[in-house]
Design a protein around this motif. Structure first.
Motif, short mmCIF file in Angstrom:
data_model
loop_
_atom_site.label_atom_id
_atom_site.label_comp_id
_atom_site.label_asym_id
_atom_site.label_seq_id
_atom_site.Cartn_x
_atom_site.Cartn_y
_atom_site.Cartn_z
N ASP A 1 0.80 -1.23 0.00
CA ASP A 1 0.00 0.00 0.00
C ASP A 1 0.84 1.28 0.00
O ASP A 1 0.64 2.17 0.81
CB ASP A 1 -0.95 -0.04 1.22
N ILE A 2 1.77 1.37 -0.91
CA ILE A 2 2.61 2.56 -1.05
C ILE A 2 2.36 3.20 -2.40
O ILE A 2 3.14 3.04 -3.34
CB ILE A 2 4.11 2.20 -0.97
N GLY A 3 1.28 3.90 -2.56
CA GLY A 3 0.96 4.47 -3.86
C GLY A 3 1.69 5.78 -4.11
O GLY A 3 2.21 6.41 -3.18
N VAL A 4 1.71 6.22 -5.38
CA VAL A 4 2.39 7.46 -5.72
C VAL A 4 1.60 8.68 -5.27
O VAL A 4 2.11 9.81 -5.32
CB VAL A 4 2.67 7.56 -7.23
N ALA A 5 0.34 8.46 -4.84
CA ALA A 5 -0.45 9.59 -4.36
C ALA A 5 0.17 10.19 -3.10
O ALA A 5 -0.07 11.34 -2.76
CB ALA A 5 -1.88 9.15 -4.08
N GLY A 6 0.96 9.40 -2.39
CA GLY A 6 1.60 9.89 -1.16
C GLY A 6 3.09 9.65 -1.22
O GLY A 6 3.60 8.69 -0.64
N ILE A 7 3.81 10.52 -1.93
CA ILE A 7 5.24 10.33 -2.12
C ILE A 7 5.97 10.26 -0.78
O ILE A 7 6.95 9.53 -0.64
CB ILE A 7 5.81 11.49 -2.99
N HIS A 8 5.45 10.94 0.24
CA HIS A 8 6.13 10.93 1.54
C HIS A 8 6.08 9.55 2.18
O HIS A 8 7.02 9.10 2.82
CB HIS A 8 5.53 11.98 2.48
N ARG A 9 4.95 8.83 2.01
CA ARG A 9 4.86 7.46 2.54
C ARG A 9 5.91 6.58 1.87
O ARG A 9 6.56 5.75 2.48
CB ARG A 9 3.47 6.85 2.22
N LEU A 10 6.03 6.79 0.56
CA LEU A 10 6.93 6.00 -0.27
C LEU A 10 8.39 6.24 0.14
O LEU A 10 9.19 5.30 0.26
CB LEU A 10 6.68 6.44 -1.70
N MET A 11 8.72 7.52 0.39
CA MET A 11 10.10 7.87 0.69
C MET A 11 10.57 7.26 2.01
O MET A 11 11.77 7.03 2.19
CB MET A 11 10.26 9.40 0.73
N GLU A 12 9.64 7.01 2.91
CA GLU A 12 9.98 6.38 4.19
C GLU A 12 10.72 5.05 4.01
O GLU A 12 11.45 4.60 4.87
CB GLU A 12 8.69 6.08 5.00
N PHE A 13 10.45 4.40 2.85
CA PHE A 13 11.00 3.07 2.63
C PHE A 13 12.22 3.07 1.72
O PHE A 13 12.65 2.03 1.24
CB PHE A 13 9.91 2.16 2.04
N ARG A 14 12.77 4.28 1.51
CA ARG A 14 13.88 4.39 0.57
C ARG A 14 15.05 3.45 0.87
O ARG A 14 15.63 2.86 -0.02
CB ARG A 14 14.36 5.84 0.56
N ASN A 15 15.37 3.31 2.15
CA ASN A 15 16.47 2.43 2.51
C ASN A 15 16.18 0.98 2.14
O ASN A 15 17.05 0.26 1.66
CB ASN A 15 16.78 2.55 4.00
N GLU A 16 14.96 0.56 2.38
CA GLU A 16 14.57 -0.80 2.00
C GLU A 16 14.74 -0.98 0.48
O GLU A 16 15.21 -2.02 0.02
CB GLU A 16 13.10 -1.09 2.36
N PHE A 17 14.35 0.03 -0.27
CA PHE A 17 14.47 -0.07 -1.72
C PHE A 17 15.94 -0.25 -2.13
O PHE A 17 16.28 -1.10 -2.95
CB PHE A 17 13.95 1.20 -2.42
N ILE A 18 16.78 0.59 -1.52
CA ILE A 18 18.19 0.59 -1.93
C ILE A 18 18.91 -0.70 -1.57
O ILE A 18 19.79 -1.16 -2.29
CB ILE A 18 18.90 1.84 -1.34
N SER A 19 18.50 -1.33 -0.47
CA SER A 19 19.20 -2.53 -0.04
C SER A 19 18.75 -3.79 -0.79
O SER A 19 19.33 -4.85 -0.61
CB SER A 19 19.03 -2.72 1.46
N ALA A 20 17.72 -3.68 -1.62
CA ALA A 20 17.26 -4.87 -2.35
C ALA A 20 18.06 -5.09 -3.63
O ALA A 20 18.48 -4.14 -4.27
CB ALA A 20 15.78 -4.72 -2.69
N SER A 21 18.28 -6.36 -3.98
CA SER A 21 18.97 -6.68 -5.25
C SER A 21 18.02 -6.64 -6.42
O SER A 21 18.41 -6.36 -7.56
CB SER A 21 19.60 -8.07 -5.16
N VAL A 22 16.78 -6.97 -6.16
CA VAL A 22 15.72 -6.92 -7.18
C VAL A 22 14.46 -6.42 -6.49
O VAL A 22 14.16 -6.84 -5.38
CB VAL A 22 15.44 -8.32 -7.77
N ILE A 23 13.71 -5.52 -7.14
CA ILE A 23 12.42 -5.10 -6.60
C ILE A 23 11.31 -5.48 -7.56
O ILE A 23 11.41 -5.24 -8.77
CB ILE A 23 12.38 -3.58 -6.31
N ILE A 24 10.27 -6.09 -7.02
CA ILE A 24 9.06 -6.42 -7.79
C ILE A 24 8.00 -5.40 -7.42
O ILE A 24 7.63 -5.29 -6.25
CB ILE A 24 8.58 -7.84 -7.48
N VAL A 25 7.54 -4.60 -8.39
CA VAL A 25 6.51 -3.60 -8.12
C VAL A 25 5.19 -4.08 -8.70
O VAL A 25 5.11 -4.42 -9.88
CB VAL A 25 6.88 -2.24 -8.74
N ILE A 26 4.17 -4.12 -7.85
CA ILE A 26 2.87 -4.65 -8.27
C ILE A 26 1.84 -3.55 -8.11
O ILE A 26 1.60 -3.07 -7.00
CB ILE A 26 2.53 -5.90 -7.43
#
Lengths: 256, 256, 256, 256, 256, 256, 256, 256
Positions: F153-178
């Motif tokens: 539940d991290i939609g683009v409507a709330g970029i701030h919610r999304l940015m909270e997880f930036r570290n998780e994004f960066i540490s992944a080798s592959v990201i699956i976006v659904i």
């Protein structure tokens, strides 16, 4: 009704066996019989070489039953396609010994011995889910006198599985390929053999297969020239074309 | 290259006429010849019964010319389709006596006598505008050894015009129907004959014909079963299928 | 309400039979009656020549029943289309003697004698499965005063069956052709006659018929000029257009 | 060629003025004249009431010129549509005094006086950009003997502009509405009058108008019943249907 | 939660009424609350001016209930759209006094008095069948503090019915037009007024309306410039935009 | 079956532990096992690194059960996708301790310990409604040995919610976006990281989302280069690609 | 022409300054001026608040020039959109000092001082290629009295670039987002602000962007509620809507 | 600009070599450089690992030249895709020694030595006509440091030709498959190997290939799981994904 039968009737009339009134009445029925909601084409057998086929979708069980009875009474063989079990129940009330193939969705009844055609026809499916459409082809082919068999679940994902059947492919006079998803099986098989390939896209798949548009387009755009493409899920049409091809042999021999 | 030629080469090797080194070298070239931007399939003739065909669209004039030269050098017949006059000019520089059919968009060159197939193939067009696609079928058919002829401009708007040709329809072993707009001609003709009908939708028309989608859908949904549908404007494919059908029947006749 | 009725009311007012207050109140209701979820257009009959028709799809049974009652109370005839049996049950509670045609999906009630129009209208269907849409046309035509009849199951697959009815085609002032699959019947019939042809594509078929897109495109692209195309399954619209055409005759006579 | 002319010829034959050989030769030409790439339908005038029309798109200038000459030699009137100025140049070489309407894209030549039909036909365009399609309707209508006029640039964005023409709308027997973009003009006008409305979507617009799909769908889905929809940009078809309607009513008037 | 409330909390912290630990904890919850399958955005009210709305489609009844409870506990107002009665039952178990509007498919609960916005918003529907989508707009508008009303069943087929409401149209600050079929109502109304028009195509209709594609394209291609188009059936979005427009007034006043 | 196991068997044969007859029999089964309606590919594990997966859609419960049993008997792990609870009931009868994940629609059974792969895989969903597709990815990933987790539940409507997880994004080798609706989440996340992003459009949404066409096109046209797009709702495919990517590491190390 | 001007004329008539004949003549011209191929709507300014705009596409240079001259003679300001340089040349002959913006494709001429509206409008483009459409918005906005500026090339691929402009976003009363490819920029910006967002998809991109269908669908399906979507490449429409919004708020402010 | 370079600059600042004013100025430029019509992202190299790429389509030659110059001045490498020869001429004026690959449509300039990545990438095309798209992949891959090679013209029509390259397939870490028509090559190759396959549909073909929709759908619906699909003709995207995969694995190898 076969052409032979027509000639017999005409001869019996010539010899006086059948009176004029009767033969006139007979020919009146020839073009088609009008039962208000449908015109049954009793001399189609003579013109096309195969009997009136009932396409059940969008017809009421009652309508299918009445048409079926007329066809059988006329002495023809019966083939009804896309038939639900509900339609089968309705036809059964009128004609107790009709046969129903649930997977194929076909109702059949044999009045006259079916004339066998030369040549082998092979049906190949890409996956287990394509079997219903393939079964419609199989039953139709048998009703039309084809020497027809089926090999299932040979997708292009495993070329080695496919190659195992190369001899079967080569020995067939016509191959019917039935595939959903990307429909690539038609191209791969057509690339291996000289005989005509008839391709039937199926509505199997999800998402961007768009109920069969994906394999339909794939088959129409095949890089192997001359693949005969059918409508989506049209197993009946594929067997009809196989019949027309092999049925042309007699004509070819005569005109030779 | 024909199968006969291959057998000849093998016999010449057996009799010592050709040394082992040469035959090995020869077979090395067999599968395909690699010219970096294209792989030419020199033994396709043997496998499929007809030579490598060059589909010119999206190839540079230079590329077509080089591939053409390789094919002709190998001793095969040449057929190039969807060829512009610019491409023809380019090929002509390499092979001065190639022939160009502007209406059909075909370039041809005959190295070996073409083996004739039994049976008649008839091409029927719905309108004058369908003639280019029909001509592609005609030239292809001639290159493949078909006894092929063309009747033009018989649309369903004038059923009486169409009926005039009924005898021609009935005497054909295969009919290729080429039509744009609503594409109904395929259904009407297929309803009159027993032989297989190959239908080619054309991109002729405007507005809601959507560059051929309208006749394509019409042909796929024909109420006459077993019509073999080709890609839009694919006159080449139609003749290829006619060839495969008659070739398959020819073999069957022999094995009968 | 007919124009005649309006003139009568105006004359009765002029002669003092109806007081000013009443006629004002009457005209207030004229444009439309507001029942919150629908505006009933009681003088449409006067403007268009036919009564308010209820298109039932996406309306609740309750809504249809209330609108029906208002229309009948106003003294108009009632026609409701695309009506399920559930909707019929609901309307029946309010107006016990409405009639329901299940095949056509129509609910009707006749308050005023329907004015007959000159000319014959013929409905032709390509197959048994097109009968529901054709029946909607038939009932609509009858409610609008047309001399309208129906011939079923004459597909282009059997041109000889079709030709049997040539005289019927020629004697009609307007022909409504109802066909699914490739929709070629419209072109073939329009090619045989001078009168206007109204074509209704149906959603009958499967696969690449795409719920009626195939016959819709076929009819729009007909090689016969001037075919009037309706929305998919719009039997009601076809009869409405036939009515408008034949209703114009009076105007033509007057202005002559 | 008009029916009257045919009757005259037959009478002249009966009276001995024309010998049997000549009338036979004459009828031989009747069904159609075969010029290899086209079949000209010389008795279409008799069957349909209007002459062979040449649809120029996808024909070569040369082909159009040859067909035109044949038609004019036969004594018929000529109408060629979707004709480029290049085609006009080609035809002009053969028939120096043909007329060309550049906006309409039509080539015309009048051999016989055109029979006038009763009733007024009104063409209404939504915008200035729809005028070319409307002009095709106008020229076609004139060639078919219609009393036809044109009002331009009345979009639904200014209902007040539209209402100014209400009397013109009401006095027409048939209205042809030509509109691109959302195509709403057809619904608005059809809601104001009793006469039949023929709607022609145009490919005017950009983006999501998708070359006319937007107005085509809008017209097919009109909330006003019985609008006759034509193919995108098919101004010719609209006038043809107007002709068929008024021709059918004309016959009805006589038989009344 | 309103901005005012936030300022109050901050002031209470400043005055020492709320200890630092609590305000920290409070702000930690601010961005969003993570309940594993959903992130609830509790300060959206502050950023956007309206509360978290639950779009129920494709969520389980259980999920909707849990999210609803969290929102209400946080002290916000609740709006859930596209809610089935099954979902309502589930939410009711957690929050007994929520309200359900079956036609609109909305679940609502008011915790805080809704701040009223200036200006009138008018919803206009083309037909009775468009009422469900219009009701979603109405309920959404009320929850957002709009002065919003609804007029139903004013199609373009009867321009006179439509013109009766001209004064209502002119006095509105924003008009939401909800229409299926050809969607022409948006153009006609936008052509009459100066205020912004928001157009919502509905999936009402059949055949070539293609579940709302026809009115969607019609609205996007309107000949009246500047119509704001929403997704098919998106009554919620239309009210949201009306809110954003009228909500901007305050900003405009301040910056003035 | 893992490659290791194959080598073991070969060694046991070499050492005489397994007689020649048995190893021949064993290899005979290797390519695939034919159970008439399906060909099970038992050495796929060796070739691809993961077991035969059953795609349940369009297969009967009975068929899935029989294939499942064969796979498990052969000693492989089992993964069946798009499985309804009805199919689960059928499989359970044959293999009592299979596991079923209702949200993911997966049936699993572990025979052999799954080999763990290096690298982290992160699944991110745009909304709660995308969780079923994400769960299919999650279960598939676990069966393939991935270290895989899910954030919802991290939609683009709330970029701030999304940015909270930036570290998780960066540490992944592959990201699956659904994501469904406009599918923009894939672009936004891919714009933040260096690792490959696999995008799965979902059929979540309504109206103009057209069952997933909207996010599919959005992902294909992303302004961030190199996003790997999957079929609509194809959570299984996304995990498969993640596996193939991380599985390549071993090869990379060896060839280094 | 502004409302004020109309009131002045009326007062001058009342005071006897203008004779009755003249004012009648004046009002006769009011509704529209008929120049055969176009109806110019001279009091549109009064009704809508902005002058007649010429949409040049599909109009001849000559037609645009004549309409332009009429508008300017009437004393209105001129705005012509989608104007090629060829059209500009034609208009320049009639009105030597018109201005042409090649990037925007606009021709403008200012007769009357433009009334300024309160509030800031911001145009944001996703990429350099979207600038032509954005420029059409900019010029249109300026002609309508908007305080309008443009920021270019802020795609979602670089959220950090986008965030730099957050203050600009927040201070705008209306934001126009212009984007091709996946069109995600509209969602991201709308998620950051409270003001209305107008989204214009552009035909920029290739392959599966399908000339703007991809961003159009993305914008219609945005997860942020209430985005106002325009037709593909419709920069003019976006500015028109911004004008209507601010104009409506301006009136509200006064009546407040 | 590489990360290393950034660290160096920071160290030089720490050591006093660079004054504070300069480093501030430097960082101001870091996020992006604003040249009004474009924002150049100079630290993308650091974030993504590869330089700003210019997508030339819909940009003016002038714009591309200016952006190119800025990028090269900043010390980065340059890659411009979909560049016409006209654009190349324009760039050449600013940067005389840029290189242009006409087939690939790429402009390149190397400022810094490209860092090599481990692993082999193989590009495979189905036909000669797919070479332009493949070349875009090849040049992109070289600019990103990939060890990348190309094999052309291996269609599924000749499985034997394809099998000849099996070893090449198996030894690749990533395979990029580029195919038009039915796009089946991706499935066949993905069925033979364990490594990830990236599939690029091309707009090669005619008729029902619909400019690449046919292979796009075929690739999305592949029966082999986990194929990474790109936009039509997006050779650049395919190489970008290959880079991201190998770059991600390279990092994993180190951290292992």
């Amino acid at each position: 009704m076969q052409k032979d039968e027509l000639i017999k009737i005409l001869n019996r009339y010539k010899s006086g066996e059948i009176p004029e009134k009767d033969i006139l009445n007979y020919f009146e029925n020839l073009p088609f019989e009008d039962i208000s909601f449908a015109k049954i084409d009793h001399h189609r057998e003579m013109r096309f070489g195969f009997p009136e086929v009932i396409f059940c979708q969008n017809k009421t069980p009652e309508q299918v039953a009445i048409i079926s009875e007329k066809i059988i009474k006329q002495g023809s063989n019966l083939l009804a396609t896309k038939a639900s079990s509900k339609i089968f129940e309705s036809v059964k009330k009128y004609i107790p010994d009709v046969e129903y193939n649930e997977t194929a969705g076909t109702i059949t009844y044999i009045n006259n011995k079916i004339k066998k055609l030369p040549g082998k026809v092979l049906i190949v499916t890409a996956g287990t889910s394509d079997i219903p459409v393939a079964s419609e082809s199989l039953v139709t082919g048998e009703m039309l006198g084809l020497d027809i068999t089926m090999i299932n679940d040979i997708g292009v994902a495993g070329i080695h599985r496919l190659m195992e059947f190369r001899n079967e492919f080569i020995s067939a006079s016509v191959i019917i390929v039935i595939a959903g998803m990307e429909g690539a099986l038609a191209s791969v098989i057509a690339g291996l053999i000289q005989s005509p390939v008839i391709a039937v896209p199926t509505s199997i798949g999800y998402g961007a297969s768009f109920n069969g548009i994906s394999p339909l387009l794939g088959m129409l755009n095949s890089c192997v020239p001359g693949i005969a493409v059918m409508n989506i899920d049209n197993g009946f049409g594929a067997a009809s074309l196989a019949f027309k091809i092999l049925n042309s042999l007699d004509k070819l021999k005569t005109t030779d």
